[in-house]
Design a protein around this motif. Structure first.
Motif, PDB file in Angstrom:
ATOM      1  N   LEU A 141       0.874  -1.318   0.153  1.00 11.77           N
ATOM      2  CA  LEU A 141      -0.053   0.017  -0.005  1.00 11.77           C
ATOM      3  C   LEU A 141       0.849   1.247  -0.106  1.00 11.77           C
ATOM      4  N   ALA A 142       1.967   1.235   0.829  1.00 12.25           N
ATOM      5  CA  ALA A 142       2.875   2.437   0.633  1.00 12.25           C
ATOM      6  C   ALA A 142       3.471   2.840  -0.589  1.00 12.25           C
ATOM      7  N   MET A 143       3.990   1.618  -0.974  1.00 10.44           N
ATOM      8  CA  MET A 143       4.493   1.876  -2.400  1.00 10.44           C
ATOM      9  C   MET A 143       3.397   2.311  -3.560  1.00 10.44           C
ATOM     10  N   GLU A 144       2.267   1.507  -3.302  1.00  5.08           N
ATOM     11  CA  GLU A 144       1.017   2.167  -4.166  1.00  5.08           C
ATOM     12  C   GLU A 144       0.958   3.624  -4.125  1.00  5.08           C
ATOM     13  N   ALA A 145       1.045   4.201  -2.959  1.00  8.71           N
ATOM     14  CA  ALA A 145       0.951   5.555  -2.699  1.00  8.71           C
ATOM     15  C   ALA A 145       1.883   6.443  -3.631  1.00  8.71           C
ATOM     16  N   VAL A 146       2.954   5.843  -3.500  1.00  5.70           N
ATOM     17  CA  VAL A 146       4.159   6.375  -4.209  1.00  5.70           C
ATOM     18  C   VAL A 146       4.026   6.458  -5.800  1.00  5.70           C
ATOM     19  N   PHE A 147       3.779   5.415  -6.369  1.00  2.55           N
ATOM     20  CA  PHE A 147       3.975   5.233  -7.660  1.00  2.55           C
ATOM     21  C   PHE A 147       2.597   5.200  -8.485  1.00  2.55           C
ATOM     22  N   LYS A 148       1.346   5.045  -7.901  1.00  8.14           N
ATOM     23  CA  LYS A 148       0.143   4.632  -8.634  1.00  8.14           C
ATOM     24  C   LYS A 148      -0.213   5.934  -9.821  1.00  8.14           C
ATOM     25  N   LYS A 149       0.186   7.317  -9.357  1.00  5.46           N
ATOM     26  CA  LYS A 149      -0.034   7.929 -10.322  1.00  5.46           C
ATOM     27  C   LYS A 149       0.622   7.914 -11.677  1.00  5.46           C
ATOM     28  N   ASP A 150       1.823   7.381 -11.838  1.00  3.89           N
ATOM     29  CA  ASP A 150       2.742   7.787 -12.890  1.00  3.89           C
ATOM     30  C   ASP A 150       2.958   6.256 -13.590  1.00  3.89           C
ATOM     31  N   TYR A 151       2.552   5.331 -12.668  1.00  2.00           N
ATOM     32  CA  TYR A 151       2.960   3.873 -13.381  1.00  2.00           C
ATOM     33  C   TYR A 151       1.686   2.873 -13.371  1.00  2.00           C
ATOM     34  N   HIS A 152       1.770   1.962 -13.992  1.00  2.00           N
ATOM     35  CA  HIS A 152       0.981   0.912 -14.108  1.00  2.00           C
ATOM     36  C   HIS A 152       1.641  -0.396 -13.013  1.00  2.00           C
ATOM     37  N   LEU A 153       0.937  -0.505 -12.105  1.00  2.00           N
ATOM     38  CA  LEU A 153       1.379  -1.398 -11.057  1.00  2.00           C
ATOM     39  C   LEU A 153       0.801  -3.035 -10.939  1.00  2.00           C
ATOM     40  N   ILE A 154       1.629  -3.858 -10.697  1.00  2.00           N
ATOM     41  CA  ILE A 154       1.465  -5.319 -10.796  1.00  2.00           C
ATOM     42  C   ILE A 154       2.121  -5.679  -9.376  1.00  2.00           C
ATOM     43  N   TYR A 155       1.117  -6.089  -8.469  1.00  2.00           N
ATOM     44  CA  TYR A 155       1.893  -6.590  -7.270  1.00  2.00           C
ATOM     45  C   TYR A 155       1.806  -8.477  -7.135  1.00  2.00           C
ATOM     46  N   ALA A 156       3.007  -8.608  -6.200  1.00  2.00           N
ATOM     47  CA  ALA A 156       3.256 -10.025  -5.828  1.00  2.00           C
ATOM     48  C   ALA A 156       3.443 -10.045  -4.216  1.00  2.00           C
ATOM     49  N   ASN A 157       2.650 -11.167  -3.693  1.00  2.00           N
ATOM     50  CA  ASN A 157       2.923 -11.278  -2.097  1.00  2.00           C
ATOM     51  C   ASN A 157       4.078 -12.363  -1.787  1.00  2.00           C
ATOM     52  N   SER A 158       4.666 -12.777  -2.889  1.00  2.00           N
ATOM     53  CA  SER A 158       5.824 -13.776  -2.507  1.00  2.00           C
ATOM     54  C   SER A 158       6.574 -13.901  -3.766  1.00  2.00           C
ATOM     55  N   GLY A 159       7.774 -14.621  -3.623  1.00  2.00           N
ATOM     56  CA  GLY A 159       8.830 -14.647  -4.914  1.00  2.00           C
ATOM     57  C   GLY A 159       8.216 -15.698  -5.767  1.00  2.00           C
ATOM     58  N   GLN A 160       7.490 -16.856  -5.355  1.00  2.00           N
ATOM     59  CA  GLN A 160       6.834 -17.509  -6.285  1.00  2.00           C
ATOM     60  C   GLN A 160       5.764 -16.814  -7.306  1.00  2.00           C
ATOM     61  N   GLU A 161       4.930 -16.008  -6.626  1.00  2.00           N
ATOM     62  CA  GLU A 161       3.968 -15.251  -7.085  1.00  2.00           C
ATOM     63  C   GLU A 161       4.554 -14.268  -8.250  1.00  2.00           C
ATOM     64  N   ALA A 162       5.628 -13.838  -7.798  1.00  2.00           N
ATOM     65  CA  ALA A 162       6.472 -12.721  -8.643  1.00  2.00           C
ATOM     66  C   ALA A 162       6.936 -13.593 -10.252  1.00  2.00           C
ATOM     67  N   LEU A 163       7.469 -14.642  -9.800  1.00  2.00           N
ATOM     68  CA  LEU A 163       7.903 -15.407 -10.831  1.00  2.00           C
ATOM     69  C   LEU A 163       6.981 -15.797 -11.760  1.00  2.00           C
ATOM     70  N   ASP A 164       5.815 -16.082 -11.304  1.00  2.00           N
ATOM     71  CA  ASP A 164       4.630 -16.637 -12.216  1.00  2.00           C
ATOM     72  C   ASP A 164       3.985 -15.475 -12.904  1.00  2.00           C
ATOM     73  N   LEU A 165       4.070 -14.221 -12.178  1.00  2.00           N
ATOM     74  CA  LEU A 165       3.550 -12.905 -12.859  1.00  2.00           C
ATOM     75  C   LEU A 165       4.440 -12.583 -14.194  1.00  2.00           C
ATOM     76  N   LEU A 166       5.784 -12.723 -13.970  1.00  2.00           N
ATOM     77  CA  LEU A 166       6.735 -12.340 -15.089  1.00  2.00           C
ATOM     78  C   LEU A 166       6.603 -13.299 -16.144  1.00  2.00           C
ATOM     79  N   LYS A 167       5.946 -14.639 -15.909  1.00  2.00           N
ATOM     80  CA  LYS A 167       5.715 -15.304 -17.047  1.00  2.00           C
ATOM     81  C   LYS A 167       4.660 -14.960 -17.928  1.00  2.00           C
ATOM     82  N   LYS A 168       3.807 -13.999 -17.469  1.00  2.00           N
ATOM     83  CA  LYS A 168       2.712 -13.479 -18.300  1.00  2.00           C
ATOM     84  C   LYS A 168       2.607 -12.116 -18.602  1.00  2.00           C
ATOM     85  N   ASN A 169       3.549 -11.363 -17.957  1.00  2.00           N
ATOM     86  CA  ASN A 169       3.494  -9.976 -17.932  1.00  2.00           C
ATOM     87  C   ASN A 169       4.811  -9.450 -18.290  1.00  2.00           C
TER      88      ASN A 169
END
Length: 306
Positions: A32-60
């Motif tokens: 949420l803190a990061m979202e407050a800093v970047f949401k205005k200027d960037y498209h944001l994708i979130y991951a709650n774990s390392g594995q979720e991040a790796l899975d997201l990077l396969k699709k995005n």
């Protein structure tokens, strides 16, 4: 002969106005803190774990990754190493964010894992935004250069194919006319000009003459082009009379077919025309001679009977 050599057939890739950030952290309050800093200027994708991040990077496709170090199961160092092993993510900038591992050995370990920068909490959000902006800009410029390089290669390949096609068309004993989806002529060969009795193809106004014929006396082909393009059904060996550029008439045999692109979308129409006027005249002369011979035979029999 290419009638529209300067036409740009490539659609430029439009890159997103906003860069995409992947923010990886197992704590929702940090996300949420990061979202407050970047949401205005960037498209944001979130991951709650390392594995979720790796899975997201396969699709995005992402431009920058903000990665927390202290996470359960798979820490940020391991996530970074695995990301760098992914071919599509090898050049994606990774920025480590941590509140615990602030000493030099950990910072060095972060760089060794593949990070391009290292921020410790509390950090200045404005400085982080500047750094992210720089890395995202580099990433998109790199992607743009790669895309342009790809288009240059495609253009070179297309030019070679076009030159080969032109050589083949000029060697054919029949006329070939190629039109795009809008009905505009994009290529033809010299046999077409001869069939239409246009001026010497070397003359500078030959294209204007041909297009004038195409719009008026050559309308039979133009209308059939439109019908074939709309229906997607080819015509074969149709005999038609045309009015040539000099006002005389000719009989041609025409076959018209739709052209499909790589995605099976209709992109144009091609016609093959052959002048059969001489053949028709020979056929007519033979028929006339047969009639005359038959007539003479009838007259001879009548004279013999008398």
């Amino acid at each position: 002969m290419n009638l529209d050599p300067d036409k740009n057939i490539f659609n430029q890739r439009i890159f997103p106005i906003k860069s995409t950030l992947l923010i990886v952290d197992d704590k929702s309050e940090n996300l949420l803190a990061m979202e407050a800093v970047f949401k205005k200027d960037y498209h944001l994708i979130y991951a709650n774990s390392g594995q979720e991040a790796l899975d997201l990077l396969k699709k995005n496709e992402v431009d920058v990754i903000l990665l927390d170090i202290q996470m359960p199961v798979m820490d940020g160092y391991e996530v970074a190493r695995r990301i760098k092993q992914m071919p599509q993510c090898h050049n994606v900038p990774i920025i480590f964010i941590t509140a615990i591992y602030t000493e030099d050995p950990h910072i060095k370990k972060g760089y060794e894992a593949g990070a391009i920068d290292y921020f410790t909490k509390p950090f200045d959000p404005d400085i982080l935004k500047i750094k992210v902006g720089i890395y995202a800009s580099f990433r998109q410029k790199h992607a743009l250069l790669k895309e342009r390089e790809k288009q240059v290669k495609q253009s070179e390949e297309l030019l070679k194919v076009g030159q080969k096609l032109s050589a083949i068309l000029e060697s054919l004993p029949v006329g070939v006319i190629i039109a795009n989806a809008d009905g505009l002529i994009i290529q033809t060969n010299d046999i077409v000009f001869k069939i239409c009795k246009l001026a010497d193809p070397v003359k500078s106004d030959i294209y204007a003459q041909f297009l004038g014929w195409w719009a008026n006396d050559g309308r039979f082909i133009k209308d059939k082009f439109s019908a074939v393009f709309k229906s997607g059904i080819a015509t074969h060996n149709e005999i038609t009379k045309i009015k040539c550029f000099d006002g005389t008439s000719k009989t041609v045999l025409s076959s018209i077919s739709p052209l499909n692109g790589l995605d099976d979308r209709k992109v144009g129409v091609v016609a093959v025309i052959q002048d059969i006027s001489e053949h028709q005249q020979v056929k007519k002369d033979i028929e006339q001679r047969i009639i005359q011979l038959v007539s003479l035979g009838v007259e001879f029999e009548q004279m013999a009977s008398d």
